[in-house]
Design a protein around this motif. Structure first.
Motif, mmCIF file in Angstrom:
data_model
loop_
_atom_site.group_PDB
_atom_site.id
_atom_site.type_symbol
_atom_site.label_atom_id
_atom_site.label_comp_id
_atom_site.label_asym_id
_atom_site.label_seq_id
_atom_site.Cartn_x
_atom_site.Cartn_y
_atom_site.Cartn_z
ATOM 1 N N PHE A 116 6.117 -41.851 -7.278
ATOM 2 C CA PHE A 116 7.010 -42.125 -6.154
ATOM 3 C C PHE A 116 6.499 -43.289 -5.318
ATOM 4 O O PHE A 116 5.307 -43.574 -5.291
ATOM 5 C CB PHE A 116 7.119 -40.894 -5.258
ATOM 6 N N TYR A 136 0.308 -34.176 -2.814
ATOM 7 C CA TYR A 136 0.321 -32.933 -2.034
ATOM 8 C C TYR A 136 -0.850 -32.964 -1.053
ATOM 9 O O TYR A 136 -2.005 -32.918 -1.478
ATOM 10 C CB TYR A 136 0.224 -31.730 -2.963
ATOM 11 N N ASP A 196 10.097 -36.132 -1.062
ATOM 12 C CA ASP A 196 9.375 -36.562 -2.268
ATOM 13 C C ASP A 196 8.429 -35.491 -2.766
ATOM 14 O O ASP A 196 8.257 -35.321 -3.965
ATOM 15 C CB ASP A 196 8.538 -37.809 -1.955
ATOM 16 N N LEU A 197 7.801 -34.772 -1.824
ATOM 17 C CA LEU A 197 6.776 -33.817 -2.225
ATOM 18 C C LEU A 197 7.360 -32.733 -3.106
ATOM 19 O O LEU A 197 6.791 -32.387 -4.135
ATOM 20 C CB LEU A 197 6.119 -33.194 -0.992
ATOM 21 N N GLU A 210 10.202 -32.897 -4.706
ATOM 22 C CA GLU A 210 10.737 -33.498 -5.928
ATOM 23 C C GLU A 210 9.618 -33.719 -6.925
ATOM 24 O O GLU A 210 9.762 -33.458 -8.117
ATOM 25 C CB GLU A 210 11.448 -34.807 -5.587
ATOM 26 N N ALA A 211 8.476 -34.197 -6.417
ATOM 27 C CA ALA A 211 7.326 -34.396 -7.291
ATOM 28 C C ALA A 211 6.925 -33.067 -7.923
ATOM 29 O O ALA A 211 6.642 -32.982 -9.116
ATOM 30 C CB ALA A 211 6.160 -34.989 -6.509
ATOM 31 N N ALA A 212 6.924 -31.999 -7.114
ATOM 32 C CA ALA A 212 6.538 -30.689 -7.635
ATOM 33 C C ALA A 212 7.528 -30.223 -8.696
ATOM 34 O O ALA A 212 7.137 -29.640 -9.713
ATOM 35 C CB ALA A 212 6.462 -29.672 -6.497
ATOM 36 N N MET A 213 8.814 -30.494 -8.452
ATOM 37 C CA MET A 213 9.813 -30.050 -9.422
ATOM 38 C C MET A 213 9.675 -30.818 -10.726
ATOM 39 O O MET A 213 9.875 -30.269 -11.810
ATOM 40 C CB MET A 213 11.214 -30.205 -8.839
ATOM 41 N N ILE A 214 9.311 -32.097 -10.630
ATOM 42 C CA ILE A 214 9.085 -32.868 -11.855
ATOM 43 C C ILE A 214 7.806 -32.381 -12.531
ATOM 44 O O ILE A 214 7.720 -32.320 -13.753
ATOM 45 C CB ILE A 214 9.021 -34.368 -11.524
ATOM 46 N N ASP A 215 6.831 -31.995 -11.708
ATOM 47 C CA ASP A 215 5.577 -31.476 -12.259
ATOM 48 C C ASP A 215 5.772 -30.129 -12.946
ATOM 49 O O ASP A 215 4.845 -29.611 -13.559
ATOM 50 C CB ASP A 215 4.525 -31.324 -11.149
ATOM 51 N N ARG A 220 12.555 -24.773 -7.820
ATOM 52 C CA ARG A 220 12.723 -25.098 -6.412
ATOM 53 C C ARG A 220 12.001 -24.102 -5.529
ATOM 54 O O ARG A 220 11.332 -24.456 -4.566
ATOM 55 C CB ARG A 220 14.199 -25.148 -6.035
ATOM 56 N N ALA A 248 8.328 -24.738 -5.657
ATOM 57 C CA ALA A 248 7.939 -25.876 -4.832
ATOM 58 C C ALA A 248 7.903 -25.470 -3.362
ATOM 59 O O ALA A 248 7.002 -25.840 -2.615
ATOM 60 C CB ALA A 248 8.918 -27.029 -5.040
ATOM 61 N N PHE A 249 8.887 -24.667 -2.957
ATOM 62 C CA PHE A 249 8.952 -24.174 -1.576
ATOM 63 C C PHE A 249 7.685 -23.363 -1.249
ATOM 64 O O PHE A 249 7.048 -23.566 -0.232
ATOM 65 C CB PHE A 249 10.207 -23.304 -1.432
ATOM 66 N N ILE A 267 4.164 -25.751 -2.234
ATOM 67 C CA ILE A 267 3.967 -27.054 -1.593
ATOM 68 C C ILE A 267 4.440 -27.033 -0.144
ATOM 69 O O ILE A 267 3.699 -27.372 0.773
ATOM 70 C CB ILE A 267 4.739 -28.158 -2.355
#
Lengths: 354, 274, 304
Positions: free
Chosen positions: A82, A88, B165-166, B168-173, B177, B180-181, B184
């Motif tokens: 990004f 994180y 972004d955080l 979204e990054a987690a979801m890609i990782d 959802r 991620a909640f 993260i």
């Protein structure tokens, strides 16, 4: 590693003008593709649709031959870097880099091994225990890259990853990304608004404007044979000069507004008198000599390596690039020449002619 | 000239501090004044002798420890329940674009605007067949509802402060959802959650109107109910009343310290609440 | 253009439902404990609902409103509500603004000073009320004696029992308790003014007063406007201090509409009549909100 196939993809938010219209693009396995265009051209939206962060209004996207329209991001096996890095904040560098592996319940030994390899490649060994807050901008950027690398995904997506770095660091990271790609050979899609990044990184550039693909081709293709006025003006710095004119079929030349003729060598099939735009890159403009056209000098900008002359030619702004330091001394006017083989011609719609 | 300005500025600040603290100081002063000096030294700034007799009496021979405990139970339960509900709802408001979102925010806002006192009668009528009058549970239910809207806005503002972004990054990782909640977003919102707990606790600790209406027995009385009934019954035992007042002040002040850093955010989120 | 293939029904439903799943618990509680009672309360306004009278509950049409029209106490409460709200909000605003300006200048110990002056906000309102009632009580509090010494009171008596002065008791307590709210809000607004604006103005030759007038005030104006509007509604509904300090007395001289509702419901257990008053209060507040919206629209139109 995988191919990515984008078929007739469109994106519209209810009631608004479409953000992307009928995008078709086939990305080969291992290819480095750069999506470039001004902000708002839809390049980021396209990337986010490939990532699964944005719903697809119409068309299909396939990764490795499998249509992914309905797959959640986590099921697409892609990694993304990004612009903000999106590290994180509450995890250490090591935890950041291994989060995806841990989510997949990878055996601990494998995780450690992959972390080791990635951190060595990126020179992050010494920072693994730190939190992102304690890193410099460049280091954060590396962690973001590392997070993508450890996963060995089908494809890497980059969303303007270098735009938060200063100029020097950006140059350095650009080279590193290119090297990494050469080493990993992974399919990569890279979004940027910086045409220099696009030129230096891409196997193929996808130039976008107004939600439409303007041209797809190798960097030199786009530089040498821009498909239309937008690409011609967007690629190259300083940007290409444009002069309005008419096609004189008899003289096989373009007549500029003062009726002076620019001969064109190529075979051109245009009705006599049609409106055309002539383009020539500042670096291809010849200065001095007896022939050519007279241009008034507005401003002289030394860049160190060269000199940019801001001129007025037939009442049009016109730039010339030279390394000849004689031009540093202010002059009233200069004579400019435009080599016939360096001229670009565009028709009334702005599309390239021949 | 500049020195005079500075002096005037510091002086003005001191006046404000004095005005803010004086009533609390007086509360403490009377609570440590022995009964025999209460009237003879009525307006002295500090009594010639001090005593903790009032506190001792209040703690050992009155129902105030019970009221305190009731209030603590109600306020803590309210704070945790309201924050949990508001956490989820605030997340939805912060992260999803969904049809009806404007209606939901509008609804939450409206609940902050209309006079709660007009609910006193109907809530009493509706709760009494459910056995929720004269019950701490009933009080918690009511307080949770009253505090959820404001806590929602507060939590939403905390979530808004965490870049998309955080997750979204987690979801890609590879996170869902909700994953991620949980992994993260929640850890990053912890200070905000603490602040929300603090705000709701303070509000629940202060609430009086509905407690007066819904609680009828001494065993279920919260602090304000107990203190007000004590005041109307023993209105001459000033020392004891004020000692009890000091007790009521303690948790509120502790939570104030907790949420101090977030006052601005809290007050903007709940601009209508206070 | 090939349309995107339709996704499985359940998946689409799941995506639609997700935000609602997150917000449902909160919405259910709010609906059950606030919206349902609100509607029920409105129906009470047209019924005879008295807790002590088991035969009550019948429909009485507009009887409550007819009674209300002739209720002198209600008319007094309306007037009191006006003064209580206007005075409280304006004094809070004035002192809050001054405090915010004082705290906007950096000085040593600002953090502590800020915590101390904001402390009243954390004091439970029932305690605030009791505390000020005690301060106004001549047997135990110093205020009557000080006011007497200053010549403001003929004798050191309790202003809370003086029909002409009683309303000032709750107002004082409300101001004490509410200054931090205005100060914090305005301080946040002050600190969001970019400091280079002041620097530019100073270079342009503006003196401190001109800088306040031409930069600070225009920046604060929208914040002040919105805060005052919202606070007005809040203060008008705020009954704790009045109930604790005076109970509406003496002779209804401190009774506001909101406290009158509470008195009717709590002391007389006449829920029907209380709900009728509530409905009137609701309409007054709605009218106020509408007036503000219209004014705002007028101002926006004028700016165009």
């Amino acid at each position: 590693m995988a191919t990515i196939d984008i078929r007739s993809v469109s994106k519209a938010y209810g009631g608004h003008a479409p953000v992307l219209t009928d995008i078709d693009l086939s990305i080969r396995d291992g290819e480095f593709i750069v999506l470039v265009g001004p902000s708002g051209c839809g390049k980021s939206t396209l990337l986010r649709m490939i990532a699964g962060l944005e719903a697809i209004s119409a068309g299909t996207i396939a990764i490795g031959g499998r249509v992914v329209n309905d797959l959640a991001p986590k099921a697409r096996d892609i990694a993304m870097v990004f612009q903000s890095y999106a590290l994180y904040p509450h995890m250490t560098v090591a935890e950041n880099m291994t989060y995806s592996l841990r989510l997949k319940k990878t055996p601990r030994a494998t995780v450690a091994e992959k972390l080791e390899a990635a951190s060595r490649k990126l020179g992050l060994d010494a920072f693994l225990a730190r939190k992102p807050k304690a890193l410099s901008g460049g280091q954060r950027q590396r962690v973001a890259m590392g997070r993508a690398i450890v996963r060995a995904p089908k494809a890497f997506l980059f969303d303007e990853p270098l735009s938060n770095l200063d100029a020097r660091l950006r140059e350095q990271m650009r080279a590193e990304i290119r090297k990494l790609h050469a080493g990993l050979g992974a399919t990569s899609i890279y979004v940027t608004h910086d045409q220099v990044e696009a030129m230096t990184l891409a196997d193929r550039i996808v130039a976008m404007h107004g939600g439409i693909i303007q041209q797809v081709g190798s960097p030199l293709d786009l530089y040498d044979r821009p498909a239309n006025l937008f690409v011609a003006g967007f690629i190259g710095s300083p940007g290409m000069n444009f002069l309005p004119g008419r096609w004189d079929a008899g003289a096989r030349a373009v007549r500029l507004s003062d009726d002076s003729a620019l001969p064109v060598e190529r075979a051109i099939d245009l009705p006599d008198g049609s409106a055309v735009t002539v383009g020539v890159r500042p670096e291809h403009v010849g200065l001095g000599g007896d022939g050519g056209l007279a241009a008034a000098v507005d401003l002289v900008e030394p860049t160190g390596h060269g000199i940019i002359l801001h001129l007025r030619l037939q009442d049009q702004p016109f730039k010339a690039l030279t390394t000849d330091r004689r031009y540093l001394t202010p002059q009233e006017s200069v004579r400019v020449t435009m080599p016939a083989d360096r001229l670009h011609l565009f028709d009334g719609n702005g599309d390239r002619i021949a | 000239m500049r020195a005079i300005g500075t002096l005037a500025h510091r002086l003005a600040i001191l006046v404000y501090i004095a005005f803010a603290l004086f009533p609390l100081f007086w509360l403490v002063k009377v609570s440590v004044t022995p009964n025999d000096l209460l009237y003879s030294e009525g307006i002295r700034l500090w009594p010639s002798r001090t005593t903790f007799e009032h506190f001792r009496f209040v703690l050992a021979h009155s129902d105030f420890p019970l009221f305190f405990r009731n209030s603590l139970i109600v306020s803590l339960a309210t704070a945790f329940a309201a924050t949990t509900l508001a956490g989820f709802a605030g997340y939805a408001l912060s992260r999803f674009a969904f049809r009806g979102k404007l209606t939901v925010s509008g609804l939450l806002l409206v609940t902050q605007m209309f006079p709660l006192v007009m609910l006193v009668a109907p809530i009493f009528k509706l709760l009494s067949p459910l056995g929720l009058t004269n019950s701490l549970t009933g009080l918690v239910v009511v307080y949770v509802a009253f505090n959820v809207p404001f806590a929602c806005f507060l939590m939403q503002s905390f979530f808004d402060g965490i870049p998309r972004d955080l997750e979204e990054a987690a979801m890609i990782d590879g996170a869902s959802r909700f994953g991620a909640f949980r992994q993260i977003i929640l850890p990053l919102t912890l200070p905000g959650i603490a602040a929300t707990v603090g705000f709701v606790f303070t509000a629940a600790w202060s609430e009086m109107i509905f407690a007066l209406m819904l609680i009828s027995s001494n065993e279920k009385a919260t602090f304000p109910v107990g203190l007000l009934s004590f005041v109307s019954k023993f209105s001459v035992d000033f020392g004891q009343m004020m000692a009890a007042g000091v007790l009521a002040l303690i948790p509120a002040c502790l939570f104030f310290l907790l949420i101090q850093r977030y006052l601005v955010q809290g007050l903007t989120a709940g601009a209508v609440k206070g | 253009m090939t349309p995107a293939p339709r996704r499985p029904f359940l998946q689409r439903l799941g995506d639609r439902a997700e935000p609602w799943l997150y917000s449902a618990p909160a919405l259910i509680v709010i609906t059950a404990v606030m919206l349902v009672p609100l509607v029920v309360g409105i129906s009470y306004a047209f019924r005879d609902v008295q807790i002590l009278n088991p035969f009550s509950g019948g429909f009485v049409g507009l009887d409550h409103f007819r009674a209300l029209a002739g209720d002198k106490a209600f008319r007094v409460a309306l007037v009191n509500t006006f003064w209580w709200t206007v005075l409280t909000v304006l004094i809070q605003l004035l002192f809050g603004l001054i405090l915010a300006l004082l705290l906007d200048t950096p000085f040593r110990g600002r953090g502590i000073a800020q915590a101390l002056v904001f402390l009243p906000w954390a004091v439970p309102t029932f305690l605030t009320g009791l505390n000020w009632a005690w301060l106004f009580n001549p047997t135990i509090g110093p205020l009557p004696h000080w006011l007497h010494a200053l010549g403001l009171l003929a004798e050191p008596s309790n202003i809370l029992s003086d029909p002409n002065l009683a309303l000032w008791g709750p107002i004082t307590a409300a101001v004490w308790w509410g200054i931090p709210f205005f100060a914090i809000t305005l301080l946040a607004a002050l600190q969001s003014i970019p400091s280079d604006l002041y620097e530019a103005a100073a270079i342009d030759g503006a003196n401190p007063f001109q800088r306040f007038w031409s930069i600070t005030l225009p920046f604060l104006a929208p914040v002040i406007a919105i805060t005052v509007l919202l606070r007005t509604v809040w203060v008008a509904n705020f009954t704790d201090l009045i109930i604790v300090m005076t109970g509406g007395g003496p002779a209804d001289r401190t009774q506001t509409v909101a406290s009158y509702i509470f008195t009717q419901a709590f002391k007389r257990l006449d829920f029907g009549y209380a709900s009728a008053i509530s409905l009137v209060l609701l309409f007054l507040l709605l009218a106020y909100a509408l007036l503000i919206l219209l004014l705002r629209q007028r101002l926006i139109d004028r700016d165009k």
